[in-house]
Every structure is written in structure tokens, then in C-alpha cells.
Design a protein around this motif. Structure first.
Motif, PDB file in Angstrom:
ATOM      1  N   ALA A 109       0.951  -1.186   0.119  1.00  0.00           N
ATOM      2  CA  ALA A 109       0.009   0.018   0.083  1.00  0.00           C
ATOM      3  C   ALA A 109       0.920   1.283   0.029  1.00  0.00           C
ATOM      4  N   ALA A 110       1.982   1.148   1.014  1.00  0.00           N
ATOM      5  CA  ALA A 110       2.840   2.440   0.790  1.00  0.00           C
ATOM      6  C   ALA A 110       3.623   2.795  -0.509  1.00  0.00           C
ATOM      7  N   ALA A 111       3.751   1.690  -1.246  1.00  0.00           N
ATOM      8  CA  ALA A 111       4.422   1.669  -2.844  1.00  0.00           C
ATOM      9  C   ALA A 111       3.431   1.844  -3.632  1.00  0.00           C
ATOM     10  N   ALA A 112       1.990   1.827  -3.267  1.00  0.00           N
ATOM     11  CA  ALA A 112       1.086   2.086  -4.140  1.00  0.00           C
ATOM     12  C   ALA A 112       1.077   1.164  -5.478  1.00  0.00           C
ATOM     13  N   SER A 113       1.232  -0.281  -4.874  1.00  0.00           N
ATOM     14  CA  SER A 113       1.500  -1.411  -5.714  1.00  0.00           C
ATOM     15  C   SER A 113       2.521  -1.194  -6.955  1.00  0.00           C
ATOM     16  N   ARG A 114       3.674  -0.385  -6.891  1.00  0.00           N
ATOM     17  CA  ARG A 114       4.429  -0.142  -7.859  1.00  0.00           C
ATOM     18  C   ARG A 114       5.790  -0.406  -7.174  1.00  0.00           C
ATOM     19  N   TRP A 115       6.618  -1.551  -8.066  1.00  0.00           N
ATOM     20  CA  TRP A 115       7.680  -2.163  -7.614  1.00  0.00           C
ATOM     21  C   TRP A 115       8.933  -1.318  -7.500  1.00  0.00           C
ATOM     22  N   GLY A 116       9.134  -0.229  -8.136  1.00  0.00           N
ATOM     23  CA  GLY A 116       9.991   0.757  -8.042  1.00  0.00           C
ATOM     24  C   GLY A 116       9.975   1.381  -6.931  1.00  0.00           C
ATOM     25  N   LEU A 117       8.724   1.847  -6.275  1.00  0.00           N
ATOM     26  CA  LEU A 117       8.519   2.834  -5.384  1.00  0.00           C
ATOM     27  C   LEU A 117       8.605   1.711  -4.050  1.00  0.00           C
ATOM     28  N   LEU A 118       8.307   0.522  -4.276  1.00  0.00           N
ATOM     29  CA  LEU A 118       8.463  -0.443  -3.019  1.00  0.00           C
ATOM     30  C   LEU A 118      10.103  -0.650  -2.889  1.00  0.00           C
ATOM     31  N   ILE A 119      10.807  -0.710  -3.940  1.00  0.00           N
ATOM     32  CA  ILE A 119      12.297  -0.712  -3.575  1.00  0.00           C
ATOM     33  C   ILE A 119      12.804   0.506  -2.990  1.00  0.00           C
ATOM     34  N   VAL A 120      12.415   1.891  -3.424  1.00  0.00           N
ATOM     35  CA  VAL A 120      12.731   3.164  -2.726  1.00  0.00           C
ATOM     36  C   VAL A 120      12.027   3.071  -1.278  1.00  0.00           C
ATOM     37  N   VAL A 121      11.193   2.667  -0.964  1.00  0.00           N
ATOM     38  CA  VAL A 121      10.676   2.726   0.405  1.00  0.00           C
ATOM     39  C   VAL A 121      11.516   1.654   1.254  1.00  0.00           C
ATOM     40  N   THR A 122      11.919   0.753   0.728  1.00  0.00           N
ATOM     41  CA  THR A 122      12.424  -0.314   1.295  1.00  0.00           C
ATOM     42  C   THR A 122      14.042   0.026   1.558  1.00  0.00           C
ATOM     43  N   LYS A 123      14.454   0.544   0.514  1.00  0.00           N
ATOM     44  CA  LYS A 123      15.878   1.215   0.681  1.00  0.00           C
ATOM     45  C   LYS A 123      15.929   2.373   1.690  1.00  0.00           C
ATOM     46  N   GLY A 124      15.093   3.209   1.619  1.00  0.00           N
ATOM     47  CA  GLY A 124      14.857   4.283   2.699  1.00  0.00           C
ATOM     48  C   GLY A 124      14.766   3.776   4.041  1.00  0.00           C
ATOM     49  N   ALA A 125      14.067   2.666   4.194  1.00  0.00           N
ATOM     50  CA  ALA A 125      14.096   2.027   5.514  1.00  0.00           C
ATOM     51  C   ALA A 125      15.385   1.434   5.863  1.00  0.00           C
ATOM     52  N   VAL A 126      16.169   0.832   5.130  1.00  0.00           N
ATOM     53  CA  VAL A 126      17.310   0.117   5.267  1.00  0.00           C
ATOM     54  C   VAL A 126      18.366   1.237   5.767  1.00  0.00           C
ATOM     55  N   ALA A 127      17.964   2.423   5.268  1.00  0.00           N
ATOM     56  CA  ALA A 127      19.081   3.460   5.397  1.00  0.00           C
ATOM     57  C   ALA A 127      18.883   3.939   7.039  1.00  0.00           C
ATOM     58  N   ALA A 128      17.540   3.955   7.394  1.00  0.00           N
ATOM     59  CA  ALA A 128      16.908   4.600   8.675  1.00  0.00           C
ATOM     60  C   ALA A 128      17.434   3.507   9.545  1.00  0.00           C
ATOM     61  N   SER A 129      17.551   2.080   9.349  1.00  0.00           N
ATOM     62  CA  SER A 129      18.210   1.320  10.358  1.00  0.00           C
ATOM     63  C   SER A 129      19.504   1.375  10.323  1.00  0.00           C
ATOM     64  N   GLN A 130      20.215   1.761   9.472  1.00  0.00           N
ATOM     65  CA  GLN A 130      21.787   1.913   9.588  1.00  0.00           C
ATOM     66  C   GLN A 130      22.043   3.159  10.393  1.00  0.00           C
ATOM     67  N   ASP A 131      21.407   4.149  10.310  1.00  0.00           N
ATOM     68  CA  ASP A 131      21.429   5.345  10.883  1.00  0.00           C
ATOM     69  C   ASP A 131      21.256   5.295  12.285  1.00  0.00           C
ATOM     70  N   ALA A 132      20.183   4.451  12.853  1.00  0.00           N
ATOM     71  CA  ALA A 132      19.935   3.900  14.243  1.00  0.00           C
ATOM     72  C   ALA A 132      20.886   3.012  14.632  1.00  0.00           C
ATOM     73  N   GLY A 133      21.714   2.610  13.846  1.00  0.00           N
ATOM     74  CA  GLY A 133      22.817   1.727  14.400  1.00  0.00           C
ATOM     75  C   GLY A 133      22.208   0.196  14.596  1.00  0.00           C
ATOM     76  N   ALA A 134      21.108  -0.276  14.047  1.00  0.00           N
ATOM     77  CA  ALA A 134      20.110  -1.337  14.441  1.00  0.00           C
ATOM     78  C   ALA A 134      20.889  -2.451  13.636  1.00  0.00           C
ATOM     79  N   ASP A 135      20.694  -3.709  14.191  1.00  0.00           N
ATOM     80  CA  ASP A 135      21.347  -5.025  13.757  1.00  0.00           C
ATOM     81  C   ASP A 135      19.973  -5.539  13.027  1.00  0.00           C
ATOM     82  N   THR A 136      18.964  -5.177  13.265  1.00  0.00           N
ATOM     83  CA  THR A 136      17.543  -5.740  12.440  1.00  0.00           C
ATOM     84  C   THR A 136      16.809  -4.776  11.774  1.00  0.00           C
ATOM     85  N   LEU A 137      16.385  -4.913  10.566  1.00  0.00           N
ATOM     86  CA  LEU A 137      15.322  -4.274   9.954  1.00  0.00           C
ATOM     87  C   LEU A 137      13.878  -4.109  10.429  1.00  0.00           C
ATOM     88  N   ILE A 138      13.093  -3.427  11.329  1.00  0.00           N
ATOM     89  CA  ILE A 138      11.737  -3.353  11.874  1.00  0.00           C
ATOM     90  C   ILE A 138      10.825  -2.522  11.257  1.00  0.00           C
TER      91      ILE A 138
END
Length: 82
Positions: free
Chosen positions: A11-40
């Protein structure tokens, strides 16, 4: 991750694969910024809030009615902003 989370991600990616990748990539960056070991889910929420500047309770990852909250033609805009 659960099926509910995957439905919210689609739903966040509006059913578009490219946008899903952008959202996921952004979340991975957020997890790295937080120093997390696990993506949540909170990392996806953090990225969405940073992208849209909406409240944490109004994201596709946290809102109970996430399927109607955002428009498919512009998922980063609140549906109420018409």
C-alpha cells in the motif's frame, strides 16, 4: 515480518515495484542510521515520516485504515489533501 506488514508495504508503494524498492531502501538507511542490527517496522515508519512529514500514527505502517489513507496516484500525499 508478517503478511499484514507486507500488505502495508505494498500500500505504501502504491503497488509499484520501483517505489517499493525506494521505500525499502529508505528503511534500510534509517536502520543503519539508528545503528540497528535488524530491520523492523519502525524503520519504515521513520523513513515515511521523514519523507512526508506526517505524524507517526498516519503512516501506512502504523494506521489502522492504511488502505484508504493515501491515494494510489500519489502515495506520499495524504488523501485528505485533495
Amino acid at each position: 515480518m508478517t503478511q499484514d506488514f507486507f500488505n502495508r508495504l505494498v500500500a505504501a508503494a502504491a503497488s509499484r515495484w520501483g517505489l517499493l524498492i525506494v521505500v525499502t531502501k529508505g528503511a534500510v538507511a534509517a536502520s543503519q542510521d539508528a545503528g540497528a542490527d535488524t530491520l523492523i517496522r519502525d524503520h519504515f515508519t521513520d523513513w515515511w515520516v521523514g519523507k512526508t512529514m506526517v505524524s507517526r500514527v498516519a503512516t501506512p505502517f502504523s494506521h489502522s485504515d492504511y488502505r484508504t489513507l493515501y491515494r494510489k496516484d500519489d502515495p506520499f500525499m495524504k488523501a485528505l489533501d485533495d
